[in-house]
Scaffold this motif. Structure first.
Motif, mmCIF file in Angstrom:
data_model
loop_
_atom_site.group_PDB
_atom_site.id
_atom_site.type_symbol
_atom_site.label_atom_id
_atom_site.label_comp_id
_atom_site.label_asym_id
_atom_site.label_seq_id
_atom_site.Cartn_x
_atom_site.Cartn_y
_atom_site.Cartn_z
ATOM 1 N N GLY A 1 -19.945 -47.100 -17.136
ATOM 2 C CA GLY A 1 -20.329 -47.220 -18.581
ATOM 3 C C GLY A 1 -20.535 -48.653 -18.938
ATOM 4 O O GLY A 1 -20.544 -48.717 -20.198
ATOM 5 N N LEU A 2 -20.983 -49.183 -18.057
ATOM 6 C CA LEU A 2 -21.186 -50.753 -18.497
ATOM 7 C C LEU A 2 -22.846 -50.782 -18.975
ATOM 8 O O LEU A 2 -23.478 -49.901 -18.578
ATOM 9 C CB LEU A 2 -21.116 -51.657 -17.185
ATOM 10 N N GLN B 1 -11.521 -47.290 -20.109
ATOM 11 C CA GLN B 1 -10.078 -47.046 -19.882
ATOM 12 C C GLN B 1 -9.258 -48.623 -20.276
ATOM 13 O O GLN B 1 -8.095 -48.217 -20.732
ATOM 14 C CB GLN B 1 -10.031 -47.101 -18.301
ATOM 15 N N ALA B 2 -9.756 -49.511 -20.427
ATOM 16 C CA ALA B 2 -9.230 -50.829 -20.731
ATOM 17 C C ALA B 2 -8.854 -50.651 -22.252
ATOM 18 O O ALA B 2 -7.868 -50.910 -22.619
ATOM 19 C CB ALA B 2 -10.097 -51.946 -20.688
ATOM 20 N N ALA B 3 -9.820 -49.910 -23.163
ATOM 21 C CA ALA B 3 -9.708 -49.946 -24.607
ATOM 22 C C ALA B 3 -8.590 -49.017 -24.693
ATOM 23 O O ALA B 3 -7.551 -49.191 -25.426
ATOM 24 C CB ALA B 3 -10.873 -49.438 -25.194
ATOM 25 N N ALA B 4 -8.404 -47.814 -23.998
ATOM 26 C CA ALA B 4 -7.353 -46.883 -24.030
ATOM 27 C C ALA B 4 -5.961 -47.371 -23.842
ATOM 28 O O ALA B 4 -4.831 -47.377 -24.453
ATOM 29 C CB ALA B 4 -7.637 -45.628 -23.290
ATOM 30 N N LEU C 1 -5.165 -50.596 -23.825
ATOM 31 C CA LEU C 1 -4.792 -51.689 -24.895
ATOM 32 C C LEU C 1 -4.194 -50.912 -26.174
ATOM 33 O O LEU C 1 -3.087 -51.508 -26.748
ATOM 34 C CB LEU C 1 -5.828 -52.441 -25.382
ATOM 35 N N ARG C 2 -4.806 -49.681 -26.754
ATOM 36 C CA ARG C 2 -4.429 -49.047 -27.648
ATOM 37 C C ARG C 2 -2.944 -48.660 -27.606
ATOM 38 O O ARG C 2 -2.007 -48.429 -28.281
ATOM 39 C CB ARG C 2 -5.386 -47.879 -27.892
ATOM 40 N N LEU C 3 -2.511 -47.921 -26.293
ATOM 41 C CA LEU C 3 -1.315 -47.438 -25.926
ATOM 42 C C LEU C 3 -0.316 -48.610 -25.734
ATOM 43 O O LEU C 3 0.779 -48.558 -26.260
ATOM 44 C CB LEU C 3 -1.316 -46.682 -24.467
ATOM 45 N N LEU C 4 -0.682 -49.738 -25.367
ATOM 46 C CA LEU C 4 0.116 -50.867 -25.265
ATOM 47 C C LEU C 4 0.577 -51.388 -26.573
ATOM 48 O O LEU C 4 1.730 -51.768 -26.706
ATOM 49 C CB LEU C 4 -0.257 -52.031 -24.244
ATOM 50 N N LEU C 5 -0.531 -51.586 -27.396
ATOM 51 C CA LEU C 5 -0.377 -52.368 -28.903
ATOM 52 C C LEU C 5 0.238 -51.433 -29.694
ATOM 53 O O LEU C 5 0.750 -51.997 -30.759
ATOM 54 C CB LEU C 5 -1.676 -52.866 -29.111
ATOM 55 N N CYS C 6 0.085 -49.992 -29.624
ATOM 56 C CA CYS C 6 0.470 -49.112 -30.752
ATOM 57 C C CYS C 6 1.405 -48.147 -29.932
ATOM 58 O O CYS C 6 1.018 -46.819 -30.170
ATOM 59 C CB CYS C 6 -0.668 -48.642 -31.488
ATOM 60 N N PRO C 7 2.475 -48.188 -29.330
ATOM 61 C CA PRO C 7 3.373 -47.285 -28.554
ATOM 62 C C PRO C 7 3.978 -46.180 -29.585
ATOM 63 O O PRO C 7 3.903 -44.786 -29.223
ATOM 64 C CB PRO C 7 4.329 -48.023 -27.985
ATOM 65 N N ARG C 8 4.129 -46.694 -30.741
ATOM 66 C CA ARG C 8 4.944 -45.775 -31.699
ATOM 67 C C ARG C 8 3.896 -44.732 -32.139
ATOM 68 O O ARG C 8 4.117 -43.378 -32.506
ATOM 69 C CB ARG C 8 5.578 -46.660 -32.709
ATOM 70 N N ARG C 9 2.647 -45.019 -32.503
ATOM 71 C CA ARG C 9 1.732 -44.089 -32.794
ATOM 72 C C ARG C 9 1.456 -42.956 -31.956
ATOM 73 O O ARG C 9 1.195 -41.816 -32.275
ATOM 74 C CB ARG C 9 0.326 -44.896 -32.993
#
Length: 163
Positions: A115-116, A145-148, A150-158
Motif C-alpha cells: 500500500g505504499l 497497520q502502523a496507523a491502526a 498507533l490508534r490502539l496504543l494512543l486511545c485504548p479506552r476508546r
C-alpha cells in the motif's frame, strides 16, 4: 465483517461466537473466501522458500501465478481486485526477469502490495538493486497497520468500550 471487539485480541478464536450467537471478527475472518497473499519479508530477496509458519513465502507464491492477465491471479483474484480498488491503481507485474532469465519477485509489486505510494522504494533515482529494494520493503511497515496500532496504543479506552 463484524465490528472488532476488545476481546478479539485476547480471546478470539475461529470458533468463537458473540453473546447473540453472531460471528466475532476472528470467526468471520477465517471464513473470508478470498485468500490473501503472504506478507512481504526481507528474506524475499533470496530464492524460493517457506515462511516460519510453514506456508509458502511471497516470492514462491508469486512465482506460481504466471503473468497477471484475466484469471491469472488464481485464488488471489478477489483479494488483488479489492486492493486495486482501495489503492486506486492496478497491480503491477508480480515478477520480472532475473539475471538468469527466470522470473523473480518484482519490487514494485511488493511496494504496491504494502500500500505504499508508487516508487516509494523503487524510484529509479534511488538506484537500489532488486535485492536491496526487497530487503527494504521486507523490513518495512505497512502504513495502514502502523496507523491502526498507533490508534490502539494512543486511545485504548476508546476501543475497550466497543466490545
Amino acid at each position: 465483517m463484524p465490528t472488532p471487539r476488545a476481546t478479539d485480541g485476547t480471546k478470539g478464536c475461529p470458533g468463537q461466537r458473540g453473546s447473540h450467537g453472531d460471528l466475532t471478527l476472528p470467526s468471520a475472518a477465517v471464513r473470508v473466501p478470498a485468500r490473501s497473499l503472504p506478507t512481504p519479508r526481507a528474506s524475499d530477496a533470496r530464492g524460493p522458500g517457506q515462511h516460519g509458519d510453514g506456508g509458502a513465502d511471497l516470492r514462491t507464491t508469486v512465482a506460481g501465478l504466471g503473468q497477471p492477465d484475466a484469471g491469472q491471479w488464481g485464488v488471489y483474484a478477489a483479494a488483488v481486485a479489492r486492493w486495486e480498488s482501495l489503492l486506486g491503481r492496478p497491480a503491477p507485474e508480480p515478477t520480472q526477469l532475473g539475471q538468469h532469465g527466470k522470473p523473480v519477485l518484482a519490487p514494485p509489486f511488493v511496494e504496491w502490495l504494502m500500500g505504499l505510494d508508487e516508487h516509494w522504494v523503487t524510484d529509479p533515482t534511488l538506484r537500489l538493486p532488486r535485492t536491496a529494494a526487497l530487503r527494504v520493503l521486507g523490513n518495512g511497515v505497512v502504513p495502514q497497520q502502523a496507523a491502526a496500532a498507533l490508534r490502539l496504543l494512543l486511545c485504548p479506552r476508546r476501543w475497550e468500550g466497543s466490545a
